[in-house]
Structure formats: structure tokens, C-alpha cells
Design a protein around this motif. Sequence first.
Motif, PDB file in Angstrom:
ATOM      1  N   ASP A 126       0.843  -1.192   0.000  1.00 43.55           N
ATOM      2  CA  ASP A 126       0.000   0.000   0.000  1.00 43.55           C
ATOM      3  C   ASP A 126       0.887   1.256   0.000  1.00 43.55           C
ATOM      4  OD1 ASP A 126      -1.752   2.051   0.511  1.00 43.55           O
ATOM      5  OD2 ASP A 126      -2.819   1.005   2.122  1.00 43.55           O
ATOM      6  N   PRO A 127       0.774   2.103  -1.017  1.00 40.69           N
ATOM      7  CA  PRO A 127       1.652   3.283  -1.063  1.00 40.69           C
ATOM      8  C   PRO A 127       1.332   4.333  -0.003  1.00 40.69           C
ATOM      9  CG  PRO A 127       0.126   3.291  -2.928  1.00 40.69           C
ATOM     10  CD  PRO A 127      -0.086   1.989  -2.201  1.00 40.69           C
ATOM     11  N   ASN A 128       0.196   4.188   0.659  1.00 38.21           N
ATOM     12  CA  ASN A 128      -0.167   5.211   1.644  1.00 38.21           C
ATOM     13  C   ASN A 128       0.483   4.969   3.004  1.00 38.21           C
ATOM     14  OD1 ASN A 128      -1.695   7.020   0.056  1.00 38.21           O
ATOM     15  ND2 ASN A 128      -3.374   5.546   0.033  1.00 38.21           N
ATOM     16  N   TYR A 129       1.771   4.748   2.976  1.00 38.61           N
ATOM     17  CA  TYR A 129       2.603   4.660   4.174  1.00 38.61           C
ATOM     18  C   TYR A 129       3.919   5.349   3.851  1.00 38.61           C
ATOM     19  CZ  TYR A 129      -0.497   1.154   6.199  1.00 38.61           C
ATOM     20  OH  TYR A 129      -1.586   0.513   6.730  1.00 38.61           O
ATOM     21  N   TRP A 130       4.650   5.690   4.894  1.00 35.57           N
ATOM     22  CA  TRP A 130       6.015   6.199   4.704  1.00 35.57           C
ATOM     23  C   TRP A 130       6.938   5.012   4.525  1.00 35.57           C
ATOM     24  CZ3 TRP A 130       7.539  11.153   4.049  1.00 35.57           C
ATOM     25  CH2 TRP A 130       6.612  12.160   4.390  1.00 35.57           C
ATOM     26  N   TYR A 131       7.777   5.064   3.501  1.00 35.84           N
ATOM     27  CA  TYR A 131       8.727   3.984   3.241  1.00 35.84           C
ATOM     28  C   TYR A 131      10.162   4.512   3.344  1.00 35.84           C
ATOM     29  CZ  TYR A 131       4.951   0.974   1.811  1.00 35.84           C
ATOM     30  OH  TYR A 131       3.820   0.201   1.828  1.00 35.84           O
ATOM     31  N   ALA A 132      11.003   3.757   4.017  1.00 35.16           N
ATOM     32  CA  ALA A 132      12.433   4.075   4.022  1.00 35.16           C
ATOM     33  C   ALA A 132      12.958   3.783   2.618  1.00 35.16           C
ATOM     34  CB  ALA A 132      13.161   3.213   5.052  1.00 35.16           C
ATOM     35  N   VAL A 133      13.695   4.734   2.056  1.00 34.36           N
ATOM     36  CA  VAL A 133      14.187   4.533   0.682  1.00 34.36           C
ATOM     37  C   VAL A 133      15.709   4.611   0.568  1.00 34.36           C
ATOM     38  CG1 VAL A 133      12.065   5.283  -0.460  1.00 34.36           C
ATOM     39  CG2 VAL A 133      13.831   6.970   0.065  1.00 34.36           C
ATOM     40  N   GLU A 134      16.342   5.219   1.562  1.00 35.73           N
ATOM     41  CA  GLU A 134      17.812   5.335   1.474  1.00 35.73           C
ATOM     42  C   GLU A 134      18.370   5.732   2.829  1.00 35.73           C
ATOM     43  OE1 GLU A 134      20.597   4.355   0.599  1.00 35.73           O
ATOM     44  OE2 GLU A 134      20.363   4.770  -1.545  1.00 35.73           O
ATOM     45  N   GLU A 135      19.645   5.478   3.009  1.00 36.96           N
ATOM     46  CA  GLU A 135      20.324   5.986   4.198  1.00 36.96           C
ATOM     47  C   GLU A 135      20.743   7.430   3.921  1.00 36.96           C
ATOM     48  OE1 GLU A 135      23.260   3.408   6.496  1.00 36.96           O
ATOM     49  OE2 GLU A 135      23.166   2.494   4.524  1.00 36.96           O
ATOM     50  N   VAL A 136      20.569   8.279   4.907  1.00 39.12           N
ATOM     51  CA  VAL A 136      20.937   9.691   4.726  1.00 39.12           C
ATOM     52  C   VAL A 136      22.394   9.811   4.304  1.00 39.12           C
ATOM     53  CG1 VAL A 136      21.295  11.860   5.979  1.00 39.12           C
ATOM     54  CG2 VAL A 136      19.192  10.563   6.309  1.00 39.12           C
ATOM     55  N   ARG A 137      23.262   9.041   4.945  1.00 38.39           N
ATOM     56  CA  ARG A 137      24.705   9.219   4.705  1.00 38.39           C
ATOM     57  C   ARG A 137      25.109   8.816   3.281  1.00 38.39           C
ATOM     58  NH1 ARG A 137      27.804   4.541   5.068  1.00 38.39           N
ATOM     59  NH2 ARG A 137      26.506   2.719   5.457  1.00 38.39           N
ATOM     60  N   ARG A 138      24.241   8.105   2.586  1.00 42.24           N
ATOM     61  CA  ARG A 138      24.594   7.694   1.224  1.00 42.24           C
ATOM     62  C   ARG A 138      24.206   8.702   0.157  1.00 42.24           C
ATOM     63  NH1 ARG A 138      24.704   1.294   0.429  1.00 42.24           N
ATOM     64  NH2 ARG A 138      24.576   0.676   2.609  1.00 42.24           N
ATOM     65  N   VAL A 139      23.520   9.768   0.551  1.00 45.20           N
ATOM     66  CA  VAL A 139      23.129  10.787  -0.437  1.00 45.20           C
ATOM     67  C   VAL A 139      23.819  12.101  -0.067  1.00 45.20           C
ATOM     68  CG1 VAL A 139      21.204  11.792  -1.706  1.00 45.20           C
ATOM     69  CG2 VAL A 139      20.859   9.666  -0.449  1.00 45.20           C
ATOM     70  N   ALA A 140      24.906  12.392  -0.709  1.00 43.83           N
ATOM     71  CA  ALA A 140      25.645  13.616  -0.400  1.00 43.83           C
ATOM     72  C   ALA A 140      24.866  14.824  -0.910  1.00 43.83           C
ATOM     73  CB  ALA A 140      27.013  13.561  -1.076  1.00 43.83           C
ATOM     74  N   PRO A 141      24.997  15.975  -0.249  1.00 48.26           N
ATOM     75  CA  PRO A 141      24.364  17.186  -0.782  1.00 48.26           C
ATOM     76  C   PRO A 141      24.834  17.423  -2.219  1.00 48.26           C
ATOM     77  CG  PRO A 141      25.182  17.571   1.439  1.00 48.26           C
ATOM     78  CD  PRO A 141      25.673  16.216   1.030  1.00 48.26           C
TER      79      PRO A 141
END
Length: 365
Positions: A27-42
Motif C-alpha cells: 500500500d503506497p499510503n505509508y512512509w517507506y524508508a528509501v535510502e540511508e541519509v549518509r549515502r546521499v551527499a548534498p
Amino acid sequence: MNPVPQAPPAFEDASRLRQQARAAGMDPNYWYAVEEVRRVAPGTVGEVVFWKRSIALFRAEDGSFHAVENRCAHRQIKLSLGDVKGCRLVCAYHGWQYDENGQCVEIPHERYGRGFPKLRLRTYPVKVRYGLVWLFPGDPELAQTHKVPNIPELEGPDRWACVPLVFTWSSHHSMIIDNVSDFSHAHLHRRYRPFDNAQLTRCETVGDNVHVAYDAQVGRGRISGRFVEHDRIDTSHMDLCFEYPYQWSNTDDAIKHWLFVLPIDERTTRVFFLFYFKSLKMPLLPVRIPRFAMEAVLKLSNRLLIAPLLDQDRFAVEAEQVGYERHWDATPVELSPAVQAFQAVTVRKWREHLERETENGHGGA
Ligand code: FES
Ligand SMILES: [Fe+2]
């Protein structure tokens, strides 16, 4: 020669619970974890996929996260192939620029006398919590009322140490939920023995949650036993829950985990495991690990203790996926009431989602 086996049935065509579970999305009507913060650099962009839907997740140079559908409105190439300039996502081909609202705000080439096109891509609500990036793929109006799971132990100055473990497994998400909450597979882990002699003492579906409990000897294995304070923690009982679409366990309020699954397609799932411990002891020594050192020790325990165990689970669920694709029409044999309960919730939630989509005139997933 054996005939080439047909593919497993789609959800609508499946007649048995197991086949339906193995074809269901989430069900898309939930929050899903999609990535670790540390893996997406600004200043970078990457692709995340929620149930066959490609989304460009980008981090502006100011550190904020944004998500837009992953296609340039010009010629439909993936925006995740582009790059980030300031707070804008720039397409790799002709350099059209999109702001964080998905609005096309710049076209850096001649427009041949035409006006500036009004183009806006779909955006997705995004937030950051527990070191993870969360995305709401469903109706954005519901993003406010639906919450990211509350994990008080992982917030505030006294938070427990936690180092996420993130993998992509070639398996349907329902196989992974079956695996992590069903303790009948001690045989698979006979080398590490994370749980022994498990007896199911509770299996109860309450709304969208399946509660399961086991009497078992937890963490008595050769390696795990060295980290766990057995004299302070009652490791003879474990509570687990498939709290749709998430999963967690709790041993004596001292050893806990959450699993967040990101369903990618029928045979691929990204998994985010958060294990956290109130305290750990130093292997081989009778001392507790001071809080400031917990994170370093957790990294060690992740590597020595948890990752090898999870790799056995990965091996099993990936092999199960292969077996299912080949023998999807074999008569299902399921002994665990817990597994049947998980599958029933997965199927019901997906059916309810499809029915809502049909009512809203969208159809499909
Ligand atoms: S395809 Fe994106 S700018 Fe042309
Ligand atoms: Fe396991």
C-alpha cells in the motif's frame, strides 16, 4: 524435455493465498524508508524505486531532500541521470532545470520563438528520521496524518546506538516478512544459533498487525552470546510484530529491531534493518560497553554477528524466490500459522489498495 514453466500468476489471476501474497505490492499510503541519509551527499541525485515506480531522490546543496517522478518532461529520460545545481535538478540531456516543486524553471537553449512551457512533475513528500530518508509514495494529502514509525529509543540525548544495515535482496517482500518473523528456520542458522527451541506462544491478527511471540533461547550462539548480557536480560522470550508494512521484534525491552522493506518489484526488495541494544557487553570480558563506544561496537557486532546471519536469510529467501518462480503451482505446504497470517494481511492490504484505486478511477497500482 520439461515444458518451459509459465511465469507465476499476476495478483488478479492468483487463486491461492501464497500466489496472491507473492504477487502483491504494498500500500503506497505509508512512509517507506528509501535510502540511508549518509549515502546521499548534498548536491547529488539517485534513483529509488517503489513497486516499479521510478523516483528521482535528490539532495539540494543546502542538504534538503526532495523527490520527483523520474522523467524529464521533455524527452522522458530519467532525471536521476542528471545532476543537482543549488536546489535544482538538471536533466542530463538538454539541461532543463526543475525546482523542488517539480516545476520546470529553466530551459538553457533556444525555444524557437515559443513561450516557456508550463511543466510540473509529480513530487513526493520526503522526510529524514533515524538516519534514513523516508518517502510517501501515496496520496500526498495523507502524508501528514500517516506517521513514520515512532521509535523513542532512537531519538533524544539518551538514544540507543543503532547502525542501519541496508541490502537489496532478490526476493519478494512477503518472503522476507515470512522469514524474519517465523522462527521455524533455526536449522538455517545452526552455525550462529540466534534462537533455539522456539515455541510459538502467540499469533494474533489485530487490524493490520500480526503479533507473534516465542519462547526461545535468544542470542545464545557462539558469537551472539558474547555480546549479550544474559545475566541482566531475559532472553527466553521474544515478541515480534508485522506492523504492516513494517516489522519489529523486542526481547525484554533490551534488544530490539525494526525492519523496513521497500518493495521494488515481484522479485526485488530493499531492506533496512535497524538493530538496537540498550546495552552490550564487551566480547570475552565481563564489562558493559560505555555508551560513547556503543556505535563502534555496534559496527563490529553488525559485521560479526548480524550481517552473517542476515546473509543466511538472504540466501534462503533468494533461493525461495527461484523455487517459487519455477514451482509456483505446487501445492503450498505451510505449517506455521504466523506465516499464513502475514500473507493474509499482505494480500488484504493490497486488495484494499487496488479497490480504492478502482473506485478513484485510477486502476492498476
Ligand atoms: S530530455 Fe531532459 S532536457 Fe531534454
Ligand atoms: Fe533468519
